[in-house]
Design a protein around this motif. Structure first.
Motif, PDB file in Angstrom:
ATOM      1  N   ASP A 164       1.302  -0.922   0.379  1.00 23.38           N
ATOM      2  CA  ASP A 164       0.212   0.029  -0.032  1.00 23.38           C
ATOM      3  C   ASP A 164       0.441   1.155  -0.031  1.00 23.38           C
ATOM      4  O   ASP A 164       0.343   2.422  -0.598  1.00 23.38           O
ATOM      5  CB  ASP A 164      -1.196   0.331   0.880  1.00 23.38           C
ATOM      6  CG  ASP A 164      -2.052  -0.620   1.246  1.00 23.38           C
ATOM      7  OD1 ASP A 164      -2.255  -1.484  -0.130  1.00 23.38           O
ATOM      8  OD2 ASP A 164      -2.870  -1.239   1.925  1.00 23.38           O
ATOM      9  N   GLY A 165       2.238   1.280   0.597  1.00 22.38           N
ATOM     10  CA  GLY A 165       2.875   2.317   0.159  1.00 22.38           C
ATOM     11  C   GLY A 165       3.924   2.673  -0.404  1.00 22.38           C
ATOM     12  O   GLY A 165       4.128   3.644  -0.635  1.00 22.38           O
ATOM     13  N   LEU A 166       4.227   1.434  -1.008  1.00 21.73           N
ATOM     14  CA  LEU A 166       5.460   1.767  -2.107  1.00 21.73           C
ATOM     15  C   LEU A 166       5.174   0.748  -3.252  1.00 21.73           C
ATOM     16  O   LEU A 166       5.857   1.225  -3.999  1.00 21.73           O
ATOM     17  CB  LEU A 166       6.707   0.369  -1.144  1.00 21.73           C
ATOM     18  CG  LEU A 166       7.055   1.332  -0.150  1.00 21.73           C
ATOM     19  CD1 LEU A 166       8.050  -0.108   0.244  1.00 21.73           C
ATOM     20  CD2 LEU A 166       7.653   2.453  -0.236  1.00 21.73           C
ATOM     21  N   GLY A 167       3.717   0.021  -3.172  1.00 16.00           N
ATOM     22  CA  GLY A 167       3.852  -0.845  -4.778  1.00 16.00           C
ATOM     23  C   GLY A 167       4.571  -2.375  -5.180  1.00 16.00           C
ATOM     24  O   GLY A 167       4.656  -2.568  -3.787  1.00 16.00           O
ATOM     25  N   SER A 168       3.554  -2.629  -5.649  1.00 20.63           N
ATOM     26  CA  SER A 168       4.638  -3.777  -6.063  1.00 20.63           C
ATOM     27  C   SER A 168       6.032  -4.478  -5.586  1.00 20.63           C
ATOM     28  O   SER A 168       7.088  -3.151  -6.124  1.00 20.63           O
ATOM     29  CB  SER A 168       4.430  -4.426  -7.815  1.00 20.63           C
ATOM     30  OG  SER A 168       3.216  -4.338  -7.583  1.00 20.63           O
ATOM     31  N   VAL A 169       6.298  -5.442  -5.106  1.00 14.36           N
ATOM     32  CA  VAL A 169       7.763  -5.903  -4.485  1.00 14.36           C
ATOM     33  C   VAL A 169       8.561  -5.828  -6.142  1.00 14.36           C
ATOM     34  O   VAL A 169       8.119  -7.248  -6.236  1.00 14.36           O
ATOM     35  CB  VAL A 169       7.910  -6.520  -3.815  1.00 14.36           C
ATOM     36  CG1 VAL A 169       9.237  -7.207  -3.598  1.00 14.36           C
ATOM     37  CG2 VAL A 169       7.203  -6.442  -2.694  1.00 14.36           C
ATOM     38  N   ASP A 170       9.826  -5.491  -6.801  1.00 19.69           N
ATOM     39  CA  ASP A 170      10.831  -6.048  -7.363  1.00 19.69           C
ATOM     40  C   ASP A 170      11.754  -6.597  -7.002  1.00 19.69           C
ATOM     41  O   ASP A 170      12.223  -7.620  -7.259  1.00 19.69           O
ATOM     42  CB  ASP A 170      11.597  -4.717  -8.107  1.00 19.69           C
ATOM     43  CG  ASP A 170      10.229  -3.897  -8.709  1.00 19.69           C
ATOM     44  OD1 ASP A 170       9.978  -3.979  -9.476  1.00 19.69           O
ATOM     45  OD2 ASP A 170      10.481  -2.923  -7.729  1.00 19.69           O
ATOM     46  N   ILE A 171      11.949  -6.791  -5.730  1.00 24.53           N
ATOM     47  CA  ILE A 171      13.404  -7.692  -5.194  1.00 24.53           C
ATOM     48  C   ILE A 171      12.579  -8.195  -3.809  1.00 24.53           C
ATOM     49  O   ILE A 171      12.742  -7.704  -2.697  1.00 24.53           O
ATOM     50  CB  ILE A 171      14.848  -6.644  -5.046  1.00 24.53           C
ATOM     51  CG1 ILE A 171      14.655  -6.045  -5.699  1.00 24.53           C
ATOM     52  CG2 ILE A 171      15.797  -7.631  -4.139  1.00 24.53           C
ATOM     53  CD1 ILE A 171      15.887  -4.908  -5.804  1.00 24.53           C
TER      54      ILE A 171
END
Length: 241
Positions: free
Chosen positions: A79-86
């Motif tokens: 919710d705070g950062l968006g999708s996780v890349d790593i």
């Protein structure tokens, strides 16, 4: 080498030690960081430290052995950062002692954190990576996962399992353009080392790996061109004394 700037990383066990060092090293590279830890105050402190970099940091409390808590924490971070890349699965615990002296509860909790914790977090993050056809998963293991030592039967068993999980997931996810790798260090000087009496106090800790050393390796490998990766990196101190 690729730039990591603007990507988002999620780190478990992020409140201290290796997790904290990874958070700082990634933030230096311009990566937004989600911090998951068992102790709220620890991850909140790290999030505060990361304000010196021009990145966003979100912290969330969860014991990775608790699936519901993990899902709630990851939702908070997304919710705070968006999708996780790593994704860096770093959370882990140890129980040490002779095989006959370790209780079933000891074995069960080490397994729930070191193996099922990785399962819970990866299951929550992986679908988005598959949808985007991109991502990195780094599992922090140990040389105890490739060779057993006296007094480490429970811990070694979980790290051997983590290597099997990593190898299998790597083979499944390559076709989805997702890189899955294990980092396998020998002794790293952290709070974990002291709390589990893994040093007799007579050694010169400067001759052993530090958390920052391991973080350097992880970041350098994440920066490799997306068409390649190092499946398993075994790290040793050059001349421990």
């Amino acid at each position: 080498m690729q730039s990591l700037t603007g990507k988002t990383a999620l780190i478990t066990g992020a409140g201290r030690g290796i997790g904290r060092a990874l958070a700082h090293k990634l933030a230096e590279e311009g990566v937004h960081v989600g911090l998951v830890g068992r102790t709220s105050a620890n991850v909140e402190n790290v999030a505060e430290e990361l304000k010196r970099y021009e990145v966003k940091a979100v912290s969330a409390q969860a014991d990775v052995s608790d699936r519901d808590a993990v899902q709630a924490a990851i939702k908070q971070i997304k919710d705070g950062l968006g999708s996780v890349d790593i994704l860096i699965n770093n959370a882990g615990i140890g129980k040490y002692g002779r095989f006959m002296d370790l209780s079933e509860d000891d074995w069960r909790y080490v397994w729930e954190v070191n193996v099922m914790g990785v399962y819970h977090v990866t299951q929550a993050v992986l679908p988005d990576m598959i949808e985007r056809q991109a991502g990195d998963i780094v599992n922090i293991s140990s040389t105890s996962g490739v060779r057993g030592t006296e007094g480490s039967s429970a811990y070694s068993a979980t790290k051997f399992a983590l290597h099997g999980l990593t190898e299998s997931l790597m083979r499944e996810m390559r076709r989805e353009n997702i890189r899955v790798q294990a980092i396998t260090p020998s002794k790293v000087i952290t709070d974990f080392t002291a709390e589990n009496n893994l040093s007799d106090g007579s050694e010169d800790n400067e001759h052993f790996m530090q958390a920052e050393d391991l973080a350097d390796v992880v970041v350098s490998q994440l920066k490799l061109h997306p068409r390649m990766f190092v499946k398993n990196t075994e790290l040793w101190a050059t001349n421990p004394k």
